[in-house]
Each structure stands twice: as C-alpha cells, then as structure tokens.
Design a protein around this motif. Structure first.
Motif, PDB file in Angstrom:
ATOM      1  N   LEU A 155       0.854  -1.187   0.000  1.00 45.10           N
ATOM      2  CA  LEU A 155       0.000   0.000   0.000  1.00 45.10           C
ATOM      3  C   LEU A 155       0.887   1.232   0.000  1.00 45.10           C
ATOM      4  O   LEU A 155       1.798   1.358   0.821  1.00 45.10           O
ATOM      5  CB  LEU A 155      -0.914   0.024   1.232  1.00 45.10           C
ATOM      6  CG  LEU A 155      -1.749   1.293   1.446  1.00 45.10           C
ATOM      7  CD1 LEU A 155      -2.780   1.433   0.332  1.00 45.10           C
ATOM      8  CD2 LEU A 155      -2.426   1.273   2.805  1.00 45.10           C
ATOM      9  N   TYR A 157       0.805   5.624  -0.314  1.00 42.10           N
ATOM     10  CA  TYR A 157      -0.089   6.781  -0.209  1.00 42.10           C
ATOM     11  C   TYR A 157       0.734   8.066  -0.188  1.00 42.10           C
ATOM     12  O   TYR A 157       1.939   8.048   0.108  1.00 42.10           O
ATOM     13  CB  TYR A 157      -0.946   6.694   1.054  1.00 42.10           C
ATOM     14  CG  TYR A 157      -0.171   6.862   2.355  1.00 42.10           C
ATOM     15  CD1 TYR A 157      -0.015   8.119   2.937  1.00 42.10           C
ATOM     16  CD2 TYR A 157       0.393   5.757   2.997  1.00 42.10           C
ATOM     17  CE1 TYR A 157       0.697   8.275   4.123  1.00 42.10           C
ATOM     18  CE2 TYR A 157       1.105   5.899   4.163  1.00 42.10           C
ATOM     19  CZ  TYR A 157       1.256   7.160   4.732  1.00 42.10           C
ATOM     20  OH  TYR A 157       1.962   7.304   5.894  1.00 42.10           O
ATOM     21  N   TYR A 165      -3.708  10.462  -2.437  1.00 40.87           N
ATOM     22  CA  TYR A 165      -4.055   9.200  -3.092  1.00 40.87           C
ATOM     23  C   TYR A 165      -3.675   8.014  -2.229  1.00 40.87           C
ATOM     24  O   TYR A 165      -2.751   8.071  -1.409  1.00 40.87           O
ATOM     25  CB  TYR A 165      -3.412   9.094  -4.469  1.00 40.87           C
ATOM     26  CG  TYR A 165      -1.908   8.866  -4.478  1.00 40.87           C
ATOM     27  CD1 TYR A 165      -1.381   7.578  -4.367  1.00 40.87           C
ATOM     28  CD2 TYR A 165      -1.029   9.930  -4.627  1.00 40.87           C
ATOM     29  CE1 TYR A 165      -0.015   7.362  -4.385  1.00 40.87           C
ATOM     30  CE2 TYR A 165       0.335   9.725  -4.652  1.00 40.87           C
ATOM     31  CZ  TYR A 165       0.840   8.440  -4.526  1.00 40.87           C
ATOM     32  OH  TYR A 165       2.200   8.240  -4.536  1.00 40.87           O
ATOM     33  N   LEU A 166      -4.412   6.935  -2.426  1.00 40.63           N
ATOM     34  CA  LEU A 166      -4.125   5.619  -1.866  1.00 40.63           C
ATOM     35  C   LEU A 166      -3.928   4.667  -3.031  1.00 40.63           C
ATOM     36  O   LEU A 166      -4.748   4.624  -3.956  1.00 40.63           O
ATOM     37  CB  LEU A 166      -5.287   5.134  -0.993  1.00 40.63           C
ATOM     38  CG  LEU A 166      -5.632   5.980   0.239  1.00 40.63           C
ATOM     39  CD1 LEU A 166      -6.925   5.475   0.853  1.00 40.63           C
ATOM     40  CD2 LEU A 166      -4.506   5.933   1.250  1.00 40.63           C
ATOM     41  N   LYS A 168      -3.244   0.717  -3.648  1.00 40.92           N
ATOM     42  CA  LYS A 168      -3.176  -0.627  -3.076  1.00 40.92           C
ATOM     43  C   LYS A 168      -2.985  -1.652  -4.176  1.00 40.92           C
ATOM     44  O   LYS A 168      -3.708  -1.650  -5.174  1.00 40.92           O
ATOM     45  CB  LYS A 168      -4.450  -0.936  -2.285  1.00 40.92           C
ATOM     46  CG  LYS A 168      -4.423  -2.266  -1.550  1.00 40.92           C
ATOM     47  CD  LYS A 168      -5.703  -2.478  -0.761  1.00 40.92           C
ATOM     48  CE  LYS A 168      -5.675  -3.805  -0.008  1.00 40.92           C
ATOM     49  NZ  LYS A 168      -6.925  -4.037   0.758  1.00 40.92           N
TER      50      LYS A 168
END
Length: 225
Positions: A155, A157, A165-166, A168
C-alpha cells in the motif's frame, strides 16, 4: 482504463525526467541506427510527455493511446507549445497507420498492460509491419521482480495540499498479474475534494517469454538492458 485518472497522471509523475528519457532514446539511435530517424511512433503514449519531448528535438511524432482522456491531455500540452504532433486514439493491439515509421517506441511500462501472448504477438507484428527497413523498436517493461516484490501486495499513499491518493496492489503468483487499485482525492474550488477510483492490471513478463514472440514477428532483438 485511464478515465478521470488521466487528468491527475502528470501530477503524480513529476519526478520522471522526460528529457533524460529522451536523451537515452537518442543514445540508442546513435548506437543502432545507420541514419537519424525522422518519423517516430510512440505507442501507449499516455499524456504525451515523451512524445512532446521528442517533438521538441525536431522529430516528426505520432502518439497512439487507447484512452481519449489521455490524448486530450496530450493534445492540450502540444497545442500550448505549438508542436505539430499527430495524436491517434487506437488500441496498440490493432493500430493502423497510413505509412511507415523510422522508429517506434513504447515507454514507461506500456507493454505490461498486455496480458497474454497472443495480444503481445499482435503488437509486435504490427510494429514489424509499420517499421521501415533498418528501423528501431525501443520498449521497456517492468520486471517480474518489480511487480511482485516492490509493488505487489503493498500500500502506497501520499497527501498533498492539492491531491491525496491511496494505491493498493495485489499480486497473483499463479497468473503473474498485478492488480492496482487507486483512489484519488482532488481538491477543487471551495476546498472540497473530488474522489476518483481506478483499477488497472499489469502482467509480469519474463525476458525469455518476450524474446521468442519478438523474433516470431520478424523483429531481430539487438540488445536487452
């Protein structure tokens, strides 16, 4: 693919040195081409950053991408600079040109979005068909190590004043597919944030898988870096 995401793509790739990319491409021209290419096709050109950088250096450029939104961003940038780039919305697995090119490039892991051998064969066959005799095809791919170890099941960010934003990722060893789930929050007028979600998939290709497809298409591998 690359809908609203196209409009934040350049914000997230500010750390990419496109002039250095262009320098590297030109160094390969000097090493492998008998004469300097004039007309260059950029496959999966995205928002056109490399295409435009090459156009600044005097090359006649064609940029092809499957995303109308990406090409809209590219067209805006080339218009502001008054650069005569031809932008074409096509899938690189079935693209068509009115003539041939002296060189074809595909940069920044564009080919990792091709997920099976039959489609990769289509891309390479079209490249072979539209490349002038003695022309050069330059492409890069993210390595299996990068997709599995650096990106896979991680993950990421980032939070900025204008965007957060993220990112994954999930990597499947069985089919060597990396699934990328991205969520963006973009600051708009009034201080509110707009949410954008995007899902993409990339295939981890081994060199030994790619080279036979390349040779079968009629292209001669010169080097791997």
């Amino acid at each position: 693919m690359y809908g609203d995401f196209a409009y934040v793509y350049d914000l997230l790739t500010k750390d990419v040195s496109y002039p250095k990319w262009a320098d590297y491409i030109e160094s390969l021209f000097l090493k492998y081409c008998e004469s300097k290419p004039r007309l260059i096709l950029d496959l999966a050109c995205g928002t056109g950053s490399i295409t435009i950088e090459m156009a600044k250096r005097g090359y006649d450029m064609i940029g092809i991408d499957i995303s109308p939104d990406m090409l809209s961003c590219a067209m805006d940038k080339s218009s502001q600079l008054q650069l005569p780039v031809l932008w074409v919305c096509q899938d690189m697995r079935s693209f068509e040109l009115f003539g041939t090119a002296d060189a074809i490039i595909c940069c920044l892991d564009g080919l990792n979005y091709i997920k099976d051998s039959a489609d990769m064969a289509k891309v390479f066959a079209l490249v072979s068909n539209y490349l002038n005799p003695g022309g050069l095809f330059i492409f890069d791919m993210s390595t299996p190590y990068k997709l599995e170890k650096n990106l896979g099941n991680n993950l990421f960010y980032e939070i900025r004043d204008d965007i957060a934003y993220l990112w994954k990722n999930k990597y499947s060893k069985k089919d060597r597919i990396l699934t990328l789930d991205l969520t963006f929050f973009i600051r708009e007028d009034g201080g509110l944030y707009r949410r954008i979600e995007e899902r993409q998939e990339q295939k981890a290709w081994e060199i030994d898988d790619v080279l036979p497809i390349l040779e079968k298409s009629g292209l001669k591998p010169l080097d791997v870096f």
